[in-house]
Write an enzyme that holds these catalytic residues in place. Structure first.
Site, PDB file in Angstrom:
ATOM      1  N   ARG A 142       0.821  -1.201   0.000  1.00  0.00           N
ATOM      2  CA  ARG A 142       0.000   0.000   0.000  1.00  0.00           C
ATOM      3  C   ARG A 142       0.864   1.265   0.000  1.00  0.00           C
ATOM      4  O   ARG A 142       2.012   1.250   0.439  1.00  0.00           O
ATOM      5  CB  ARG A 142      -0.880  -0.012   1.262  1.00  0.00           C
ATOM      6  CG  ARG A 142      -2.144  -0.815   1.110  1.00  0.00           C
ATOM      7  CD  ARG A 142      -3.018  -0.682   2.350  1.00  0.00           C
ATOM      8  NE  ARG A 142      -2.460  -1.382   3.500  1.00  0.00           N
ATOM      9  CZ  ARG A 142      -1.948  -0.796   4.575  1.00  0.00           C
ATOM     10  NH1 ARG A 142      -1.886   0.497   4.648  1.00  0.00           N
ATOM     11  NH2 ARG A 142      -1.487  -1.535   5.558  1.00  0.00           N
ATOM     12  N   LYS A 287      -8.731  -2.034   0.465  1.00  0.00           N
ATOM     13  CA  LYS A 287      -8.624  -1.113   1.589  1.00  0.00           C
ATOM     14  C   LYS A 287      -9.391   0.190   1.347  1.00  0.00           C
ATOM     15  O   LYS A 287      -9.810   0.856   2.291  1.00  0.00           O
ATOM     16  CB  LYS A 287      -7.155  -0.815   1.896  1.00  0.00           C
ATOM     17  CG  LYS A 287      -6.447  -2.012   2.495  1.00  0.00           C
ATOM     18  CD  LYS A 287      -7.170  -2.547   3.739  1.00  0.00           C
ATOM     19  CE  LYS A 287      -6.418  -3.661   4.374  1.00  0.00           C
ATOM     20  NZ  LYS A 287      -7.086  -4.251   5.547  1.00  0.00           N
ATOM     21  N   HIS A 306     -10.606  -3.573  12.019  1.00  0.00           N
ATOM     22  CA  HIS A 306      -9.568  -4.251  11.234  1.00  0.00           C
ATOM     23  C   HIS A 306      -9.255  -5.546  11.976  1.00  0.00           C
ATOM     24  O   HIS A 306      -8.448  -5.565  12.903  1.00  0.00           O
ATOM     25  CB  HIS A 306      -8.314  -3.360  11.148  1.00  0.00           C
ATOM     26  CG  HIS A 306      -7.309  -3.857  10.160  1.00  0.00           C
ATOM     27  ND1 HIS A 306      -5.970  -3.563  10.251  1.00  0.00           N
ATOM     28  CD2 HIS A 306      -7.434  -4.637   9.050  1.00  0.00           C
ATOM     29  CE1 HIS A 306      -5.315  -4.114   9.237  1.00  0.00           C
ATOM     30  NE2 HIS A 306      -6.189  -4.783   8.502  1.00  0.00           N
ATOM     31  N   SER A 324      -1.513  -4.877   9.763  1.00  0.00           N
ATOM     32  CA  SER A 324      -1.115  -5.782   8.675  1.00  0.00           C
ATOM     33  C   SER A 324       0.063  -6.655   9.093  1.00  0.00           C
ATOM     34  O   SER A 324       1.041  -6.156   9.651  1.00  0.00           O
ATOM     35  CB  SER A 324      -0.699  -4.929   7.481  1.00  0.00           C
ATOM     36  OG  SER A 324      -1.685  -3.976   7.271  1.00  0.00           O
ATOM     37  N   LYS A 328      -3.778 -11.884  11.872  1.00  0.00           N
ATOM     38  CA  LYS A 328      -5.256 -12.018  11.820  1.00  0.00           C
ATOM     39  C   LYS A 328      -5.660 -13.194  10.935  1.00  0.00           C
ATOM     40  O   LYS A 328      -6.438 -14.050  11.310  1.00  0.00           O
ATOM     41  CB  LYS A 328      -5.869 -10.746  11.252  1.00  0.00           C
ATOM     42  CG  LYS A 328      -5.602  -9.501  12.055  1.00  0.00           C
ATOM     43  CD  LYS A 328      -6.344  -8.288  11.500  1.00  0.00           C
ATOM     44  CE  LYS A 328      -5.877  -7.905  10.101  1.00  0.00           C
ATOM     45  NZ  LYS A 328      -4.460  -7.578   9.960  1.00  0.00           N
ATOM     46  N   THR A 329      -5.088 -13.223   9.696  1.00  0.00           N
ATOM     47  CA  THR A 329      -5.499 -14.284   8.754  1.00  0.00           C
ATOM     48  C   THR A 329      -5.001 -15.641   9.235  1.00  0.00           C
ATOM     49  O   THR A 329      -5.733 -16.624   9.238  1.00  0.00           O
ATOM     50  CB  THR A 329      -4.951 -13.976   7.350  1.00  0.00           C
ATOM     51  OG1 THR A 329      -5.421 -12.689   6.943  1.00  0.00           O
ATOM     52  CG2 THR A 329      -5.402 -15.009   6.332  1.00  0.00           C
ATOM     53  N   ASP A 343     -10.136 -10.214   7.895  1.00  0.00           N
ATOM     54  CA  ASP A 343      -9.484  -8.897   7.892  1.00  0.00           C
ATOM     55  C   ASP A 343     -10.355  -7.706   8.267  1.00  0.00           C
ATOM     56  O   ASP A 343      -9.850  -6.748   8.826  1.00  0.00           O
ATOM     57  CB  ASP A 343      -8.858  -8.662   6.510  1.00  0.00           C
ATOM     58  CG  ASP A 343      -7.877  -7.515   6.508  1.00  0.00           C
ATOM     59  OD1 ASP A 343      -8.125  -6.526   5.812  1.00  0.00           O
ATOM     60  OD2 ASP A 343      -6.896  -7.571   7.273  1.00  0.00           O
ATOM     61  N   ARG A 408       1.129 -12.254  -1.743  1.00  0.00           N
ATOM     62  CA  ARG A 408      -0.235 -12.388  -1.244  1.00  0.00           C
ATOM     63  C   ARG A 408      -1.008 -13.480  -1.969  1.00  0.00           C
ATOM     64  O   ARG A 408      -0.760 -13.733  -3.145  1.00  0.00           O
ATOM     65  CB  ARG A 408      -0.991 -11.076  -1.465  1.00  0.00           C
ATOM     66  CG  ARG A 408      -0.543  -9.950  -0.560  1.00  0.00           C
ATOM     67  CD  ARG A 408      -1.208 -10.014   0.776  1.00  0.00           C
ATOM     68  NE  ARG A 408      -0.623  -9.059   1.712  1.00  0.00           N
ATOM     69  CZ  ARG A 408      -1.184  -8.764   2.880  1.00  0.00           C
ATOM     70  NH1 ARG A 408      -2.322  -9.333   3.228  1.00  0.00           N
ATOM     71  NH2 ARG A 408      -0.607  -7.914   3.695  1.00  0.00           N
TER      72      ARG A 408
HETATM   73  N1  LIG Z   1       3.721 -16.405  16.405  1.00  0.00           N
HETATM   74  C1  LIG Z   1       3.096 -16.070  15.251  1.00  0.00           C
HETATM   75  N2  LIG Z   1       1.774 -15.779  15.282  1.00  0.00           N
HETATM   76  C2  LIG Z   1       1.130 -15.402  14.132  1.00  0.00           C
HETATM   77  N3  LIG Z   1       1.719 -15.291  12.891  1.00  0.00           N
HETATM   78  C3  LIG Z   1       3.037 -15.566  12.842  1.00  0.00           C
HETATM   79  C4  LIG Z   1       3.785 -15.967  13.988  1.00  0.00           C
HETATM   80  N4  LIG Z   1       5.066 -16.171  13.614  1.00  0.00           N
HETATM   81  C5  LIG Z   1       5.125 -15.920  12.290  1.00  0.00           C
HETATM   82  N5  LIG Z   1       3.913 -15.561  11.799  1.00  0.00           N
HETATM   83  C6  LIG Z   1       3.686 -15.208  10.396  1.00  0.00           C
HETATM   84  O1  LIG Z   1       3.219 -13.853  10.374  1.00  0.00           O
HETATM   85  C7  LIG Z   1       2.377 -13.659   9.234  1.00  0.00           C
HETATM   86  C8  LIG Z   1       1.051 -13.116   9.698  1.00  0.00           C
HETATM   87  O2  LIG Z   1       0.370 -12.762   8.489  1.00  0.00           O
HETATM   88  P1  LIG Z   1      -1.186 -12.628   8.441  1.00  0.00           P
HETATM   89  O3  LIG Z   1      -1.844 -13.631   9.316  1.00  0.00           O
HETATM   90  O4  LIG Z   1      -1.590 -12.592   7.014  1.00  0.00           O
HETATM   91  O5  LIG Z   1      -1.356 -11.189   9.101  1.00  0.00           O
HETATM   92  P2  LIG Z   1      -2.594 -10.211   8.964  1.00  0.00           P
HETATM   93  O6  LIG Z   1      -3.746 -11.020   8.489  1.00  0.00           O
HETATM   94  O7  LIG Z   1      -2.773  -9.639  10.334  1.00  0.00           O
HETATM   95  O8  LIG Z   1      -2.173  -9.198   7.967  1.00  0.00           O
HETATM   96  C9  LIG Z   1       2.175 -15.031   8.590  1.00  0.00           C
HETATM   97  O9  LIG Z   1       3.078 -15.141   7.500  1.00  0.00           O
HETATM   98  C10 LIG Z   1       2.576 -15.997   9.724  1.00  0.00           C
HETATM   99  O10 LIG Z   1       3.066 -17.220   9.207  1.00  0.00           O
HETATM  100  C1  LIG Z   2      -3.654  -6.017   2.751  1.00  0.00           C
HETATM  101  C2  LIG Z   2      -3.827  -5.762   4.001  1.00  0.00           C
HETATM  102  O1  LIG Z   2      -4.405  -6.630   4.896  1.00  0.00           O
HETATM  103  P1  LIG Z   2      -3.544  -7.371   6.023  1.00  0.00           P
HETATM  104  O2  LIG Z   2      -4.051  -6.762   7.313  1.00  0.00           O
HETATM  105  O3  LIG Z   2      -3.865  -8.804   5.862  1.00  0.00           O
HETATM  106  O4  LIG Z   2      -2.112  -7.044   5.751  1.00  0.00           O
HETATM  107  C3  LIG Z   2      -3.384  -4.523   4.572  1.00  0.00           C
HETATM  108  O5  LIG Z   2      -3.780  -4.312   5.733  1.00  0.00           O
HETATM  109  O6  LIG Z   2      -2.677  -3.821   3.842  1.00  0.00           O
HETATM  110 CA   LIG Z   3      -4.601 -10.656   6.520  1.00  0.00          CA
HETATM  111 MN   LIG Z   4      -5.687  -5.703   6.688  1.00  0.00          MN
END
Ligand SMILES: Nc1ncnc2c1ncn2[C@@H]1O[C@H](COP(=O)(O)OP(=O)(O)O)[C@@H](O)[C@H]1O
Ligand SMILES: C=C(OP(=O)(O)O)C(=O)O
Ligand SMILES: [Ca+2]
Ligand SMILES: [Mn+2]
Length: 624
Positions: A142, A287, A306, A324, A328-329, A343, A408
């Site tokens: 972003r 977003k 979020h 981010s 979360k995911t 998200d 992604r």
């Molecule tokens: N202890 C942990 N808890 C959660 N995620 C972790 C941890 N260690 C490493 N990761 C990595 O961090 C990243 C979290 O990404 P994601 O879940 O997509 O975040 P968000 O959805 O908040 O943007 C993933 O690649 C995950 O494998």
């Molecule tokens: C793409 C996004 O979602 P995420 O929280 O999974 O990074 C973002 O927040 O830019």
């Molecule tokens: Ca995510």
């Molecule tokens: Mn997000």
């Protein structure tokens, strides 16, 4: 009769020819339902009107049918030659752009979008697992500094402006300049793609979103990320509530006022439109919709967050707040807890609902054994953005970050085996605030009081992880209000006051989980193991953490459990993980000072929390 003619006769009797020639045989392959396109052409033309031209372009919805399905058996070559002539005629060079017809592909199916992407985009390929791998160009994350919100009488007083706010202002005339630029660019193209979808699973808070884009991958991305209408809903879709013009391959004019680069992502609440110039990173559209919802939902008394969200077998809902890349995911994808969303959610008087129709997972370092749900969601229909793969086997190397750290995967939520459809749930029993601590001094889990919950929500302490924003190359400590300040439209205390009221009303437990580092800062310490974080989340869901014994962590005054099943007890208190205890305390105090400094901007309550309430929340923060 020769033996050969005998054989031919026998074969013909057994398998009578179904077509006179190849062209006719091909024409038998595809059937096509009568599609009602009349009203759509008018609506699409209105979408493509530009403010200095009254009449939108003549819109031809899909290719002219007779070219698509030869009526009479003719050679395929003849049909294609005629098609080329017609397309040439439609786009003859001398055409005045205002008269030029536009071939609009409206709500194509996933296979059709695959075909268009593969046919027209050299950087797009089908890779292992059947996903569509593509590149987003120069921007792979972003561009928050290039976001602009139009200062308009109808919303100006509501919007969070000024120091610390993500909303850089723009005037209406400049918005129209950029909108005109994007729409004119789109009208110069041979093909446009339009996708119509919804934002919001709660039918009382559902908005019609139309996306107009130049790239099939962008249409497929929003097909995945928005809620997909049924055939009937599409038939009656009518004019959208909000339209996104994605002219991302075309730059903004940096000499236009308010521009700080050749990228501009502009939102006008009055025009109900968003314009994207100078970036093809698909996440900007997703977003942009979230920013819109972060304005309209609170206006309806619905708290937008979020957050990821899942639900236990007893209907107990958990929300995972986090900036981010904080988890979360990853953490909301749980084989024992149906997924509501990864998200973006709304929390109304009726419960929670997902704003989106799909997930946008970070793919860097993805391993099937660690994240099976996400790995298996990567299949036909999924977009893989900026990943690297083997040229022959098309096996994706998820560890490769040579294009970006922010690779992604975008997929419809149904790709998650235990997705809960419709994506709605009751009031949350647990809220987990995910902070990715780059200093490595916060505990892996702490139970928060209500005041502490507000304090950490408003502070939004975490680390921006590499790649999600342009220019962030390694984790950097940051304070992102509501764990998503880049997307907020109201002042953070608006969301915090709504959260406080809901947590109080529904008796929601609030936890702080550090998914970042311990044993030292980023680069020295190590990241908490995912399996330990999952074990902590499991203990919250099983109720074991609510009945555990706690000890107080100094300076931050956090209640830390003494034991969590399947988690080594020494990692529960960060001071145990640092070899140099003195340095730990110094670093902890330094972080406390950063918290206190950051919170000063909120001490007046921001207009949505009384100064007295703000003071009470401030008391819940760390002592320096
Ligand atoms: N202890 C942990 N808890 C959660 N995620 C972790 C941890 N260690 C490493 N990761 C990595 O961090 C990243 C979290 O990404 P994601 O879940 O997509 O975040 P968000 O959805 O908040 O943007 C993933 O690649 C995950 O494998
Ligand atoms: C793409 C996004 O979602 P995420 O929280 O999974 O990074 C973002 O927040 O830019
Ligand atoms: Ca995510
Ligand atoms: Mn997000």
């Amino acid at each position: 009769m020769s033996q050969e003619s005998d054989i031919r006769r026998l074969v013909n009797e057994a398998h009578p020819p179904r077509a006179a020639d190849l062209a006719e045989l091909h024409s038998l392959q595809k059937t096509r339902k009568e599609r009602d396109t009349t009203d759509k052409a008018a609506s699409l033309s209105a979408t493509l009107k530009s403010s200095s031209r009254e009449a939108g372009p003549r819109v031809v919805v899909r290719e002219p049918k007779h070219l698509y399905l030869p009526q009479s058996p003719r050679s395929r070559a003849a049909a294609e030659a005629e098609q080329t002539d017609l397309i040439k005629e439609m786009f003859h060079e001398m055409g005045d752009i205002g008269l030029k017809p536009v071939v609009v592909y409206h709500n194509l199916s996933v296979p059709e979008l695959y075909e268009h992407a593969l046919k027209y985009e050299p950087s797009t390929h089908i890779v292992g697992q059947g996903a569509l791998a593509t590149l987003s160009g120069a921007k792979t994350g972003r561009s928050p500094k290039d976001k602009r919100v139009v200062k308009e009488p109808g919303s100006e007083a509501d919007i969070w402006w000024g120091a610390g706010s993500p909303n850089y202002e723009m005037d209406e005339r400049t918005f129209i300049l950029n909108r005109e630029r994007a729409v004119d660019y789109l009208n110069t193209l041979d093909r446009l793609y339009v996708f119509d979808g919804y934002a919001g699973w709660d039918t009382q808070a559902r908005f019609k979103i139309r996306v107009v884009c130049a790239r099939p991958y962008h249409a497929l991305f929003m097909h995945n990320m928005l809620i997909r209408p049924t055939e009937d809903e599409l038939h009656n879709f009518g004019h959208p509530d909000f339209t996104i013009y994605n002219g991302g391959a075309f730059p903004a004019n940096r000499y236009t006022s308010y521009m700080t680069s050749s990228t501009s992502i502009d939102v006008s609440l009055k025009h109900k439109e968003m314009v994207i110039l100078g970036t093809q990173y698909a996440g900007e559209m997703k977003k942009g919709v979230f920013s819109l919802m972060n304005y309209v939902l609170p206006k309806m008394g619905i708290l937008s967050l979020h957050s990821g969200c899942n639900e236990g077998k007893d209907g107990d809902v958990t929300l995972f707040f986090g900036l981010s890349g904080t988890g979360k995911t990853t953490l909301s994808a749980d084989p024992h807890r149906p997924l509501i969303g990864d998200d973006e959610h709304g929390w109304s008087d009726r419960g929670v609902f997902n704003i989106e129709g799909g997930c946008y997972a970070k793919a860097i370092g993805l391993k099937e054994e660690n994240e099976p749900d996400i790995f298996h969601a990567i299949k036909f229909g999924c977009i893989l953005e900026n990943v690297v793969f083997d040229e022959e086997t098309r096996t994706v190397d998820y560890d490769a970050n040579r294009i970006t750290e922010n690779t992604r995967a975008s997929y419809p939520i149904e790709h998650i085996e235990n997705a809960k459809i419709p994506c709605v749930g009751g009031h949350p029993k647990n809220i987990i605030m995910l902070c990715c601590d780059a200093f490595g001094v916060l505990p892996p889990v702490a139970k928060l009081t209500k005041e502490q919950a507000m304090y950490y929500f408003i502070s939004g302490y975490t680390a921006k992880v590499a790649g999600t924003e342009q220019g962030v190359t390694e984790p950097e400590a940051t304070f992102s209000a509501c764990f998503g300040s880049a997307f907020l439209m109201w002042h953070p205390t608006k969301y915090a006051s709504m959260l406080a009221e809901k947590v109080e009303k529904h008796g929601t437990n609030v936890w702080l989980i550090n998914t970042g580092w311990t044993g030292g800062p980023y680069g020295v310490g190590y990241r908490f193991k995912l399996r330990h974080t999952r074990a902590i989340v499991d203990a919250i869901h099983s109720g074991e953490l609510s009945s555990a014994g706690y000890e107080n962590m100094p300076i931050f005054n956090l209640q830390v459990p003494k034991a969590v099943p399947n988690v080594p007890s020494e990692v529960l208190l960060p001071s145990n993980c640092w070899a140099d205890k003195e340095n730990y305390t110094k670093t902890l105090s330094h972080l406390a000072e950063l918290f206190v400094k950051n919170f000063k901007q909120f001490e007046d309550g921001g207009g949505h929390v009384t100064p007295e309430e703000a003071h009470r929340i401030l008391e819940a923060g760390p002592r320096v």
